[in-house]
Every structure is written in C-alpha cells, then in structure tokens.
Design a protein around this motif. Sequence first.
Motif, short mmCIF file in Angstrom:
data_model
loop_
_atom_site.label_atom_id
_atom_site.label_comp_id
_atom_site.label_asym_id
_atom_site.label_seq_id
_atom_site.Cartn_x
_atom_site.Cartn_y
_atom_site.Cartn_z
N MET A 23 -52.18 2.08 37.93
CA MET A 23 -53.20 2.95 37.46
C MET A 23 -54.09 2.18 37.03
O MET A 23 -54.24 1.00 36.41
CB MET A 23 -52.49 3.48 36.21
N LYS A 26 -58.60 4.79 33.09
CA LYS A 26 -58.61 6.01 32.73
C LYS A 26 -57.40 7.06 33.11
O LYS A 26 -57.05 7.98 32.29
CB LYS A 26 -59.83 6.82 33.64
N SER A 27 -56.80 6.52 34.10
CA SER A 27 -55.38 7.23 34.46
C SER A 27 -54.42 6.94 33.47
O SER A 27 -53.50 7.87 33.06
CB SER A 27 -54.97 6.77 35.86
N GLN A 30 -55.21 8.85 30.17
CA GLN A 30 -54.71 10.22 30.47
C GLN A 30 -53.47 10.35 30.22
O GLN A 30 -52.90 11.34 29.74
CB GLN A 30 -55.37 10.73 31.67
#
Length: 68
Positions: A23, A26-27, A30
């Motif tokens: 990841m 940002k992933s 989130q």
Amino acid sequence: MTLTNTQFDQLKRDYATLMMDSMDYKSMEQFVFDTIYDNLEMAKEDEMKEDIKDQYGDDTLTDLLNNL
C-alpha cells in the motif's frame, strides 16, 4: 495441503504484511479511516462523546460539536 491453526495464523500474518507493504501512504490512510469509521458504526452517542472526552479532553469534544 491442510494447515495447522498455527500455520494458518502465520499465513494470515504474512499475507497482512504483504498487503500492508504494497500500500502507498494514501491507500493506507484511507484503509485506517474506513476501519475506524466502520468500528464506530454501532457506537451510541453518549458513549462516543465520553470516549472523545476520555481520549482527547473536553475542549476537543466541544470543538467537534461546534463544528457540526
């Protein structure tokens, strides 16, 4: 191949690490937000307010409520 409980647990840990390592920032951000929000889905209003006060103090709760 049937795994023992210990092996299956290790496979889950290794797979979780692999997913996490793949990841981007940002992933991951989130994912963390979605997980926290989902965990709050069953929260009752008074319990959540008390939790906010316990974790962050009365001023933070007041600020959050004033931003609504």
